[in-house]
Design a protein around this motif. Structure first.
Motif, PDB file in Angstrom:
ATOM      1  N   ARG A  41      36.697  60.128 -24.491  1.00  0.00           N
ATOM      2  CA  ARG A  41      38.080  59.660 -24.529  1.00  0.00           C
ATOM      3  C   ARG A  41      38.261  58.601 -25.607  1.00  0.00           C
ATOM      4  O   ARG A  41      37.382  57.792 -25.855  1.00  0.00           O
ATOM      5  CB  ARG A  41      38.478  59.068 -23.178  1.00  0.00           C
ATOM      6  CG  ARG A  41      38.444  60.092 -22.063  1.00  0.00           C
ATOM      7  CD  ARG A  41      38.885  59.525 -20.743  1.00  0.00           C
ATOM      8  NE  ARG A  41      38.077  58.375 -20.368  1.00  0.00           N
ATOM      9  CZ  ARG A  41      38.508  57.370 -19.615  1.00  0.00           C
ATOM     10  NH1 ARG A  41      39.737  57.374 -19.155  1.00  0.00           N
ATOM     11  NH2 ARG A  41      37.722  56.365 -19.302  1.00  0.00           N
ATOM     12  N   ASN A  43      41.539  55.972 -26.735  1.00  0.00           N
ATOM     13  CA  ASN A  43      42.907  55.490 -26.547  1.00  0.00           C
ATOM     14  C   ASN A  43      43.344  54.778 -27.815  1.00  0.00           C
ATOM     15  O   ASN A  43      42.547  54.083 -28.447  1.00  0.00           O
ATOM     16  CB  ASN A  43      42.989  54.544 -25.358  1.00  0.00           C
ATOM     17  CG  ASN A  43      42.637  55.230 -24.059  1.00  0.00           C
ATOM     18  OD1 ASN A  43      42.938  56.404 -23.871  1.00  0.00           O
ATOM     19  ND2 ASN A  43      41.982  54.524 -23.179  1.00  0.00           N
ATOM     20  N   THR A  74      49.397  69.772 -29.776  1.00  0.00           N
ATOM     21  CA  THR A  74      48.643  68.698 -29.133  1.00  0.00           C
ATOM     22  C   THR A  74      47.176  69.057 -28.974  1.00  0.00           C
ATOM     23  O   THR A  74      46.366  68.196 -28.666  1.00  0.00           O
ATOM     24  CB  THR A  74      49.239  68.354 -27.757  1.00  0.00           C
ATOM     25  OG1 THR A  74      49.247  69.529 -26.946  1.00  0.00           O
ATOM     26  CG2 THR A  74      50.641  67.798 -27.900  1.00  0.00           C
ATOM     27  N   GLU A  85      42.426  66.903 -27.713  1.00  0.00           N
ATOM     28  CA  GLU A  85      43.774  66.982 -27.168  1.00  0.00           C
ATOM     29  C   GLU A  85      44.463  65.634 -27.322  1.00  0.00           C
ATOM     30  O   GLU A  85      43.906  64.600 -26.958  1.00  0.00           O
ATOM     31  CB  GLU A  85      43.731  67.362 -25.698  1.00  0.00           C
ATOM     32  CG  GLU A  85      45.099  67.497 -25.074  1.00  0.00           C
ATOM     33  CD  GLU A  85      45.055  67.863 -23.615  1.00  0.00           C
ATOM     34  OE1 GLU A  85      46.117  68.230 -23.085  1.00  0.00           O
ATOM     35  OE2 GLU A  85      43.980  67.778 -22.991  1.00  0.00           O
ATOM     36  N   VAL A  86      45.677  65.672 -27.861  1.00  0.00           N
ATOM     37  CA  VAL A  86      46.487  64.468 -28.019  1.00  0.00           C
ATOM     38  C   VAL A  86      47.481  64.424 -26.865  1.00  0.00           C
ATOM     39  O   VAL A  86      48.187  65.403 -26.615  1.00  0.00           O
ATOM     40  CB  VAL A  86      47.263  64.470 -29.355  1.00  0.00           C
ATOM     41  CG1 VAL A  86      48.155  63.248 -29.472  1.00  0.00           C
ATOM     42  CG2 VAL A  86      46.301  64.551 -30.515  1.00  0.00           C
ATOM     43  N   ARG A  87      47.522  63.305 -26.179  1.00  0.00           N
ATOM     44  CA  ARG A  87      48.528  63.078 -25.136  1.00  0.00           C
ATOM     45  C   ARG A  87      49.285  61.816 -25.506  1.00  0.00           C
ATOM     46  O   ARG A  87      48.833  60.702 -25.235  1.00  0.00           O
ATOM     47  CB  ARG A  87      47.872  62.929 -23.767  1.00  0.00           C
ATOM     48  CG  ARG A  87      47.282  64.220 -23.278  1.00  0.00           C
ATOM     49  CD  ARG A  87      46.956  64.147 -21.832  1.00  0.00           C
ATOM     50  NE  ARG A  87      46.538  65.451 -21.366  1.00  0.00           N
ATOM     51  CZ  ARG A  87      46.173  65.681 -20.139  1.00  0.00           C
ATOM     52  NH1 ARG A  87      46.180  64.711 -19.249  1.00  0.00           N
ATOM     53  NH2 ARG A  87      45.804  66.898 -19.783  1.00  0.00           N
ATOM     54  N   LYS A  88      50.430  62.018 -26.142  1.00  0.00           N
ATOM     55  CA  LYS A  88      51.217  60.873 -26.620  1.00  0.00           C
ATOM     56  C   LYS A  88      51.713  60.002 -25.476  1.00  0.00           C
ATOM     57  O   LYS A  88      51.783  58.786 -25.618  1.00  0.00           O
ATOM     58  CB  LYS A  88      52.385  61.357 -27.478  1.00  0.00           C
ATOM     59  CG  LYS A  88      51.937  61.939 -28.797  1.00  0.00           C
ATOM     60  CD  LYS A  88      53.104  62.316 -29.656  1.00  0.00           C
ATOM     61  CE  LYS A  88      52.613  62.889 -30.978  1.00  0.00           C
ATOM     62  NZ  LYS A  88      53.708  63.241 -31.860  1.00  0.00           N
ATOM     63  N   ASP A  89      52.037  60.610 -24.323  1.00  0.00           N
ATOM     64  CA  ASP A  89      52.521  59.825 -23.187  1.00  0.00           C
ATOM     65  C   ASP A  89      51.443  58.896 -22.629  1.00  0.00           C
ATOM     66  O   ASP A  89      51.740  57.882 -22.015  1.00  0.00           O
ATOM     67  CB  ASP A  89      53.065  60.731 -22.078  1.00  0.00           C
ATOM     68  CG  ASP A  89      52.039  61.719 -21.550  1.00  0.00           C
ATOM     69  OD1 ASP A  89      51.122  62.114 -22.308  1.00  0.00           O
ATOM     70  OD2 ASP A  89      52.157  62.114 -20.368  1.00  0.00           O
ATOM     71  N   GLU A  90      50.169  59.218 -22.877  1.00  0.00           N
ATOM     72  CA  GLU A  90      49.046  58.384 -22.440  1.00  0.00           C
ATOM     73  C   GLU A  90      48.383  57.659 -23.608  1.00  0.00           C
ATOM     74  O   GLU A  90      47.410  56.932 -23.413  1.00  0.00           O
ATOM     75  CB  GLU A  90      48.001  59.246 -21.730  1.00  0.00           C
ATOM     76  CG  GLU A  90      48.504  59.902 -20.473  1.00  0.00           C
ATOM     77  CD  GLU A  90      47.457  60.814 -19.844  1.00  0.00           C
ATOM     78  OE1 GLU A  90      46.307  60.872 -20.333  1.00  0.00           O
ATOM     79  OE2 GLU A  90      47.795  61.475 -18.843  1.00  0.00           O
ATOM     80  N   SER A  91      48.862  57.894 -24.826  1.00  0.00           N
ATOM     81  CA  SER A  91      48.252  57.342 -26.047  1.00  0.00           C
ATOM     82  C   SER A  91      46.753  57.635 -26.085  1.00  0.00           C
ATOM     83  O   SER A  91      45.931  56.758 -26.321  1.00  0.00           O
ATOM     84  CB  SER A  91      48.509  55.843 -26.164  1.00  0.00           C
ATOM     85  OG  SER A  91      49.882  55.581 -26.262  1.00  0.00           O
ATOM     86  N   SER A  92      46.396  58.907 -25.826  1.00  0.00           N
ATOM     87  CA  SER A  92      44.988  59.280 -25.799  1.00  0.00           C
ATOM     88  C   SER A  92      44.701  60.453 -26.735  1.00  0.00           C
ATOM     89  O   SER A  92      45.575  61.268 -27.017  1.00  0.00           O
ATOM     90  CB  SER A  92      44.558  59.628 -24.374  1.00  0.00           C
ATOM     91  OG  SER A  92      45.186  60.808 -23.931  1.00  0.00           O
ATOM     92  N   THR A  94      41.436  62.919 -26.807  1.00  0.00           N
ATOM     93  CA  THR A  94      40.193  63.240 -26.131  1.00  0.00           C
ATOM     94  C   THR A  94      39.445  64.371 -26.844  1.00  0.00           C
ATOM     95  O   THR A  94      39.985  65.447 -27.050  1.00  0.00           O
ATOM     96  CB  THR A  94      40.480  63.650 -24.668  1.00  0.00           C
ATOM     97  OG1 THR A  94      41.199  62.588 -24.038  1.00  0.00           O
ATOM     98  CG2 THR A  94      39.197  63.923 -23.911  1.00  0.00           C
TER      99      THR A  94
END
Length: 132
Positions: A41, A43, A74, A85-92, A94
């Motif tokens: 992970r 962030n 994503t 994987e980009v998760r903009k809502d979690e600013s992550s 992975t």
């Protein structure tokens, strides 16, 4: 199957406008057995447009780009079976590999770079070692 151990080395590069952008890798250690999946992970924190990267450095070699993200999908495919994987809502951001092998023993770096010329990014890395 012997596990691969990935400890955090805690290296963060100095940033220009340090309050504006950063990356961290929150896992203290990740142990993965050969033939199992790997997940690292990352962030990030940044308010503007940016690129995200995963790099790898195999023993005795220089840095090698695994994959990069700017915008769009994503799920990002990289080399050697890696994806992120980009998760903009979690600013992550992975990094994953479905099946790891001893040849994946290396240092893994997550990095952020602003798209504005002259700004520095941050990076943190983890070391993937064999455990005997």
């Amino acid at each position: 199957m012997l596990p691969l151990l990935i400890p955090v080395l805690g290296m963060i590069f100095a940033l220009r406008d340090a309050g504006a952008q950063s990356v961290t890798q929150p896992d203290g250690h990740v142990t993965v057995s050969e033939e199992y999946s790997l997940e690292l992970r990352c962030n990030y924190s940044y308010g503007g447009a940016f690129y995200l990267f995963w790099y790898v450095q195999y023993p005795g070699q220089g840095l090698q780009l695994l994959l990069q993200y700017y915008s769009g999908n994503t799920l990002v495919k990289g080399i050697k079976g890696f994806e992120a994987e980009v998760r903009k809502d979690e600013s992550s951001f992975t990094l994953r590999k479905p099946r790891v092998h001893w040849s994946d023993t290396a240092e893994y770096f997550c990095a952020l770079s602003a798209t504005v010329p002259g700004t520095a990014g941050g990076a943190e890395h983890k070391l993937c070692e064999r455990e005997f």
